[in-house]
Design a protein around this motif. Structure first.
Motif, PDB file in Angstrom:
ATOM      1  N   MET A 214     -37.260  13.778  -6.680  1.00 15.29           N
ATOM      2  CA  MET A 214     -36.338  12.899  -7.390  1.00 15.29           C
ATOM      3  C   MET A 214     -36.079  13.445  -8.777  1.00 15.29           C
ATOM      4  SD  MET A 214     -36.682   8.775  -7.967  1.00 15.29           S
ATOM      5  CE  MET A 214     -37.300   8.876  -9.644  1.00 15.29           C
ATOM      6  N   ILE A 215     -34.922  13.129  -9.357  1.00 20.08           N
ATOM      7  CA  ILE A 215     -34.684  13.510 -10.740  1.00 20.08           C
ATOM      8  C   ILE A 215     -35.762  12.876 -11.614  1.00 20.08           C
ATOM      9  CG2 ILE A 215     -32.195  13.864 -10.490  1.00 20.08           C
ATOM     10  CD1 ILE A 215     -31.736  11.079 -11.586  1.00 20.08           C
ATOM     11  N   PRO A 216     -36.108  13.502 -12.755  1.00 19.68           N
ATOM     12  CA  PRO A 216     -37.189  12.974 -13.587  1.00 19.68           C
ATOM     13  C   PRO A 216     -36.915  11.542 -14.043  1.00 19.68           C
ATOM     14  CG  PRO A 216     -36.520  15.170 -14.306  1.00 19.68           C
ATOM     15  CD  PRO A 216     -35.513  14.717 -13.295  1.00 19.68           C
ATOM     16  N   THR A 217     -37.967  10.766 -14.190  1.00 21.04           N
ATOM     17  CA  THR A 217     -37.839   9.392 -14.672  1.00 21.04           C
ATOM     18  C   THR A 217     -38.442   9.282 -16.065  1.00 21.04           C
ATOM     19  OG1 THR A 217     -37.976   8.493 -12.430  1.00 21.04           O
ATOM     20  CG2 THR A 217     -38.440   6.977 -14.240  1.00 21.04           C
ATOM     21  N   VAL A 218     -37.671   8.707 -16.994  1.00 18.95           N
ATOM     22  CA  VAL A 218     -38.146   8.442 -18.348  1.00 18.95           C
ATOM     23  C   VAL A 218     -37.840   6.981 -18.668  1.00 18.95           C
ATOM     24  CG1 VAL A 218     -37.859  10.840 -19.090  1.00 18.95           C
ATOM     25  CG2 VAL A 218     -35.984   9.226 -19.414  1.00 18.95           C
TER      26      VAL A 218
ATOM     27  N   ALA B 190     -33.485   9.685 -14.434  1.00 18.48           N
ATOM     28  CA  ALA B 190     -33.461   8.261 -14.114  1.00 18.48           C
ATOM     29  C   ALA B 190     -34.061   7.520 -15.306  1.00 18.48           C
ATOM     30  CB  ALA B 190     -34.256   7.977 -12.855  1.00 18.48           C
ATOM     31  N   LEU B 191     -33.342   6.540 -15.814  1.00 21.45           N
ATOM     32  CA  LEU B 191     -33.766   5.803 -17.004  1.00 21.45           C
ATOM     33  C   LEU B 191     -34.327   4.440 -16.612  1.00 21.45           C
ATOM     34  CD1 LEU B 191     -30.735   6.497 -19.386  1.00 21.45           C
ATOM     35  CD2 LEU B 191     -33.067   7.340 -19.706  1.00 21.45           C
TER      36      LEU B 191
ATOM     37  N   LEU C 179     -28.990   5.606 -14.604  1.00 21.18           N
ATOM     38  CA  LEU C 179     -28.764   7.043 -14.680  1.00 21.18           C
ATOM     39  C   LEU C 179     -28.591   7.472 -16.116  1.00 21.18           C
ATOM     40  CD1 LEU C 179     -28.200   9.770 -13.230  1.00 21.18           C
ATOM     41  CD2 LEU C 179     -25.770   9.168 -13.336  1.00 21.18           C
ATOM     42  N   GLY C 180     -29.319   8.507 -16.518  1.00 21.88           N
ATOM     43  CA  GLY C 180     -29.175   9.081 -17.841  1.00 21.88           C
ATOM     44  C   GLY C 180     -28.570  10.467 -17.768  1.00 21.88           C
TER      45      GLY C 180
ATOM     46  N   LEU D 240     -29.742  15.305  -1.952  1.00 27.87           N
ATOM     47  CA  LEU D 240     -29.969  13.873  -1.698  1.00 27.87           C
ATOM     48  C   LEU D 240     -31.396  13.465  -1.982  1.00 27.87           C
ATOM     49  CD1 LEU D 240     -27.993  11.648  -0.796  1.00 27.87           C
ATOM     50  CD2 LEU D 240     -27.091  13.943  -0.494  1.00 27.87           C
ATOM     51  N   ALA D 241     -32.334  14.427  -1.879  1.00 23.62           N
ATOM     52  CA  ALA D 241     -33.722  14.114  -2.226  1.00 23.62           C
ATOM     53  C   ALA D 241     -33.867  13.795  -3.709  1.00 23.62           C
ATOM     54  CB  ALA D 241     -34.632  15.287  -1.848  1.00 23.62           C
ATOM     55  N   GLN D 242     -32.885  14.210  -4.530  1.00 25.27           N
ATOM     56  CA  GLN D 242     -32.918  13.923  -5.963  1.00 25.27           C
ATOM     57  C   GLN D 242     -32.544  12.473  -6.279  1.00 25.27           C
ATOM     58  OE1 GLN D 242     -33.509  16.443  -8.690  1.00 25.27           O
ATOM     59  NE2 GLN D 242     -34.557  17.152  -6.850  1.00 25.27           N
ATOM     60  N   VAL D 243     -31.908  11.791  -5.335  1.00 27.63           N
ATOM     61  CA  VAL D 243     -31.408  10.437  -5.584  1.00 27.63           C
ATOM     62  C   VAL D 243     -32.536   9.428  -5.391  1.00 27.63           C
ATOM     63  CG1 VAL D 243     -29.726   8.698  -4.888  1.00 27.63           C
ATOM     64  CG2 VAL D 243     -29.117  11.129  -4.777  1.00 27.63           C
ATOM     65  N   PRO D 244     -32.812   8.581  -6.386  1.00 30.47           N
ATOM     66  CA  PRO D 244     -33.881   7.582  -6.238  1.00 30.47           C
ATOM     67  C   PRO D 244     -33.610   6.605  -5.097  1.00 30.47           C
ATOM     68  CG  PRO D 244     -33.232   7.810  -8.549  1.00 30.47           C
ATOM     69  CD  PRO D 244     -32.221   8.561  -7.747  1.00 30.47           C
TER      70      PRO D 244
END
Length: 256
Positions: A1-5, A68-69, A96-97, A213-217
């Motif tokens: 997944m895209i990084p989460t902050v 991901a915010l 989304l950031g 698509l694996a990047q999408v939460p």
């Protein structure tokens, strides 16, 4: 997944956007343009942004880094503007950031682009059926002397018709796309579009779509009738993208 902050401060709205995106700061010390899950366009815009950003990068285009915010309800308590406060309350959770590019400015057509770049943006928009890159709203920035593509939420609009179920990927595969008001139409026509198409098709594949698509939460992949899991939704997107890639009519219609 895209990084989460985690969002630590809401800074200011960007009122030129119809969905009222805003500038926020996060616990990684980054500054981001936040696309809110509670905006009227819904979660599928965030999905499109993530997918098309990944496609742009695979094609060699510059586009801002995504995160991901995580937004808590505490952020809304300190916002005096009632409209923004309501949006923040409706957006508690993952948003989304998009990395903020300080000092960037909008593309006005006077900057010469490297050979093949305009044609690659043109191909990306045709593939994704992006309806929002005109002179009225180019969604292109110049930053540190380079072109950056932004705001991909108006792409992949086939998914807005999934309220009754996913449907047939073949319909998207054959979907025509109008290039009449594309901001880079004339510049793209000066490129070798056949070579750009061949390269794009060699770079992209079903495996690439699966990786993107694996990047999408999971939290953004709402189930639809007949598909009740995030992984099922991912598979549906992959099917649609792969069907488009295997087809040629949509490209031949705009590249001739």
């Amino acid at each position: 997944m895209i990084p989460t902050v985690t969002v630590t401060r809401y800074v200011a709205p960007l009122r030129e956007g119809g969905s009222l995106p805003g500038i926020v700061e996060a616990d990684d010390l980054g500054t981001y343009v936040c696309k809110f899950r509670g905006a009227g366009q819904g979660l599928r815009v965030l999905v499109a942004e993530t997918i098309v950003s990944g496609l742009a990068l695979r094609l060699g285009l510059q586009t801002p880094r995504l995160v991901a915010l995580e937004l808590s309800d505490a952020i809304a308590r300190y916002e005096a503007d009632e409209e923004i406060q309501d949006l923040l309350k409706a957006s508690v959770g993952l948003n989304l950031g998009v990395d903020f590019l300080p000092g960037s400015f909008g593309f006005d057509g006077t900057t010469a682009l490297p050979p093949g770049q305009a044609g690659t943006v043109f191909w990306l928009d045709a593939f994704c059926a992006n309806v929002d890159r005109s002179w009225r709203n180019p969604n292109l920035l110049l930053w540190h002397g380079e072109l950056w593509v932004i705001d991909h939420g108006a792409s992949l609009y086939f998914h807005h018709g999934w309220s009754g179920g996913v449907g047939d990927p073949a319909r998207f595969a054959a979907l025509p796309w109008s290039s009449d008001d594309h901001v880079l139409l004339e510049a793209a026509k000066a490129d070798d579009l056949d070579a750009i198409d061949a390269r794009a098709r060699s770079v992209l594949s079903r495996d690439v779509f699966t990786e993107l698509l694996a990047q999408v939460p999971d939290a953004w992949l709402e189930p639809v009738p007949g598909v009740d899991s995030a992984d099922g939704m991912r598979a549906a997107y992959v099917d649609f993208l792969d069907a488009r890639l295997q087809a040629t009519g949509w490209w031949e219609a705009v590249a001739r």
